[in-house]
Design an enzyme around this catalytic site. Structure first.
Site, PDB file in Angstrom:
ATOM      1  N   GLN A 126       0.830  -1.199   0.000  1.00  0.00           N
ATOM      2  CA  GLN A 126       0.000   0.000   0.000  1.00  0.00           C
ATOM      3  C   GLN A 126       0.869   1.256   0.000  1.00  0.00           C
ATOM      4  O   GLN A 126       1.716   1.427   0.875  1.00  0.00           O
ATOM      5  CB  GLN A 126      -0.900  -0.003   1.233  1.00  0.00           C
ATOM      6  CG  GLN A 126      -1.835   1.192   1.350  1.00  0.00           C
ATOM      7  CD  GLN A 126      -2.687   1.138   2.614  1.00  0.00           C
ATOM      8  OE1 GLN A 126      -2.286   0.564   3.610  1.00  0.00           O
ATOM      9  NE2 GLN A 126      -3.865   1.722   2.569  1.00  0.00           N
ATOM     10  N   GLY A 127       0.651   2.132  -0.964  1.00  0.00           N
ATOM     11  CA  GLY A 127       1.388   3.385  -1.039  1.00  0.00           C
ATOM     12  C   GLY A 127       0.516   4.565  -0.671  1.00  0.00           C
ATOM     13  O   GLY A 127       0.060   5.312  -1.550  1.00  0.00           O
ATOM     14  N   SER A 129       0.762   6.410   3.055  1.00  0.00           N
ATOM     15  CA  SER A 129       1.436   7.334   3.974  1.00  0.00           C
ATOM     16  C   SER A 129       2.725   7.879   3.379  1.00  0.00           C
ATOM     17  O   SER A 129       3.435   7.199   2.631  1.00  0.00           O
ATOM     18  CB  SER A 129       1.753   6.637   5.298  1.00  0.00           C
ATOM     19  OG  SER A 129       0.571   6.311   5.997  1.00  0.00           O
ATOM     20  N   GLU A 244     -10.758  -1.654   5.220  1.00  0.00           N
ATOM     21  CA  GLU A 244      -9.627  -1.915   6.103  1.00  0.00           C
ATOM     22  C   GLU A 244     -10.012  -1.739   7.564  1.00  0.00           C
ATOM     23  O   GLU A 244      -9.674  -2.567   8.413  1.00  0.00           O
ATOM     24  CB  GLU A 244      -8.474  -0.978   5.747  1.00  0.00           C
ATOM     25  CG  GLU A 244      -7.237  -1.189   6.615  1.00  0.00           C
ATOM     26  CD  GLU A 244      -6.138  -0.179   6.344  1.00  0.00           C
ATOM     27  OE1 GLU A 244      -5.028  -0.366   6.880  1.00  0.00           O
ATOM     28  OE2 GLU A 244      -6.382   0.805   5.615  1.00  0.00           O
ATOM     29  N   SER A 383      -5.280   7.178  12.306  1.00  0.00           N
ATOM     30  CA  SER A 383      -5.099   7.148  13.753  1.00  0.00           C
ATOM     31  C   SER A 383      -6.455   7.218  14.465  1.00  0.00           C
ATOM     32  O   SER A 383      -7.444   7.720  13.923  1.00  0.00           O
ATOM     33  CB  SER A 383      -4.215   8.318  14.208  1.00  0.00           C
ATOM     34  OG  SER A 383      -4.917   9.538  14.099  1.00  0.00           O
ATOM     35  N   ASN A 384      -6.478   6.716  15.694  1.00  0.00           N
ATOM     36  CA  ASN A 384      -7.737   6.696  16.442  1.00  0.00           C
ATOM     37  C   ASN A 384      -8.282   8.097  16.700  1.00  0.00           C
ATOM     38  O   ASN A 384      -9.495   8.294  16.793  1.00  0.00           O
ATOM     39  CB  ASN A 384      -7.541   5.947  17.770  1.00  0.00           C
ATOM     40  CG  ASN A 384      -7.478   4.442  17.556  1.00  0.00           C
ATOM     41  OD1 ASN A 384      -7.447   3.963  16.417  1.00  0.00           O
ATOM     42  ND2 ASN A 384      -7.452   3.690  18.640  1.00  0.00           N
ATOM     43  N   GLU A 385      -7.393   9.096  16.796  1.00  0.00           N
ATOM     44  CA  GLU A 385      -7.859  10.460  16.959  1.00  0.00           C
ATOM     45  C   GLU A 385      -8.648  10.921  15.733  1.00  0.00           C
ATOM     46  O   GLU A 385      -9.684  11.583  15.848  1.00  0.00           O
ATOM     47  CB  GLU A 385      -6.670  11.399  17.204  1.00  0.00           C
ATOM     48  CG  GLU A 385      -6.000  11.223  18.562  1.00  0.00           C
ATOM     49  CD  GLU A 385      -5.070  10.016  18.622  1.00  0.00           C
ATOM     50  OE1 GLU A 385      -4.616   9.668  19.716  1.00  0.00           O
ATOM     51  OE2 GLU A 385      -4.819   9.403  17.564  1.00  0.00           O
TER      52      GLU A 385
END
Length: 398
Positions: A126-127, A129, A244, A383-385
């Site tokens: 996966q590209g 980030s 995902e 992220s969870n945030e």
């Protein structure tokens, strides 16, 4: 909403369990159940074994070679695989790029890539980030400029899981720098053997080479490798991330790890009694088990909704948050249960080169690496945030 399993579901579970018990290799089961590292051959051999049975892509419809299982059957399959210690089928091809190709890809792309994903011929990465562009993915800077019948790609991706083994990458690139951030992104399929691609390892705290940096320098990608329309990649990326995040909950795996934690705590003594019977430690385990039970019911509700034709929405973010919190909580309590016995770091044992740990405690030896590795779960997949922001916007209207 009926959350109970039907007799047909119970019969399906029995069939699946019998096949797994008969066919899951002991060496793979041992690695998974005892927190040892899996290598490329482990993943590839399990994928091939499932492929012979027609089960390498449980969520795929029959028209593309899948078993055509309904959402409840897929949930049962995931539970039984986790319970018995089967390796996961790597998601990048089967569960991430494949659904995008089925929905948005051209017929030529489907014919070319889906069979090779199904039989494991192509290993995908996966590209998404980039340095400074992780949870804020819309800020990505890797550029693709169209020149004739090719795109020329320049930039960098990071935290590319298992990219050192990959044949193909699905990649988000910026194709219109003048548009709004989300509107100038496209979704490309890139052959990792293309000249100009450099993969550099990132060795993590547990001394494992799982993630990488990937650099693109004037990499030529054929225009036919564009998925869907140019500058609409953000739509495809969100569709992929919904799949995902739902899978990240991993209830079956957490139930297996909870059983491991309880047995671990029964075998450890505090003041002459099993650690699990210590009021303080036992309360921590009980609290985490309650969280897991609530998560499982929530997953079943989402499964029931999907069975009724409603796809995952912000619920996917809820599952991602709570699922990863439970996973991290389990590793924390395992580490706490064994204390300093987890300190010796025995890489040959983790990689299966030695039958027993040099420290003499095979259960405790992998737990430090396991704990540190699972710090990532609340970050990847958004992220969870960020997931909390999504919930606030989509459910609470904030």
């Amino acid at each position: 909403m009926d959350l109970n399993y039907s007799p047909a579901d119970d019969a399906f579970r029995a069939d699946i369990r019998a096949w797994l018990e008969a066919n899951l290799p002991d060496a793979l089961r041992d690695k998974v159940l005892n927190h040892k590292r899996l290598n490329r051959d482990d993943y590839a051999s399990w994928h091939a074994l499932l492929g012979k049975r027609g089960w390498s892509a449980p969520a795929w419809p029959a028209e593309y070679g899948g078993p055509n299982w309904n959402v409840t059957q897929r949930h049962i399959w995931d539970e039984e695989c986790a319970r018995l210690g089967a390796p996961t089928v790597l998601p990048f091809g089967v569960s991430m790029v494949a659904p995008v190709l089925m929905k948005y890809g051209s017929e030529a792309q489907k014919r070319r890539y889906l069979p090779r994903i199904l039989d494991g011929s192509d290993w995908w990465c996966q590209g998404y980030s980039e340095p400074g562009s992780g949870s804020d993915l819309a800020s990505l800077r890797t550029r693709a400029q169209r020149v004739g019948d090719h795109y020329v790609v320049n930039g960098q991706k990071t935290w590319t899981t298992l990219g050192q083994h990959a044949d193909m990458m699905f990649c988000l690139v910026r194709t219109d720098s003048g548009a709004k951030k989300q509107e100038g992104i496209s979704f490309l399929l890139i052959d990792m053997k293309t000249p100009g691609i450099t993969v550099r390892p990132i060795v993590t705290l547990d001394e494992d080479h799982e993630v990488n940096e990937v650099f693109f320098e004037d990499v030529k990608v054929p225009v036919e490798n564009l998925v869907g329309d140019e500058n609409r990649g953000w739509t495809y990326a969100k569709y992929l991330l919904g799949h995902e995040r739902t899978g990240i909950a991993r209830v079956g795996q957490s139930k297996r790890e909870l059983a491991f934690l309880k047995q671990l705590a029964l075998n450890r003594k505090k003041n002459g009694k099993p650690l699990l019977h210590d009021p303080l430690f036992g309360a921590k385990v009980a609290s985490l088990e309650i969280e897991l039970m609530a998560l499982e019911i929530t997953v079943q509700r989402v499964v029931a909704n999907e069975a009724g034709g409603r796809g995952p929405g912000p619920e996917a973010s809820m599952l991602k948050i709570k699922g990863t919190e439970v996973q991290q909580g389990l590793t924390e309590l395992m580490y706490e249960a064994v204390g300093p016995l987890a300190a010796p770091f025995d890489v040959p044992f983790l990689e299966g080169e030695r039958a027993h740990s040099i420290a003499g405690d095979d259960d405790a030896a992998p737990l430090a690496a396991y704990y540190f590795n699972y710090r990532k779960t609340s970050i990847y997949g958004g992220s969870n945030e960020i997931q909390k922001n999504i919930i606030a916007q989509m459910i609470l209207g904030l």
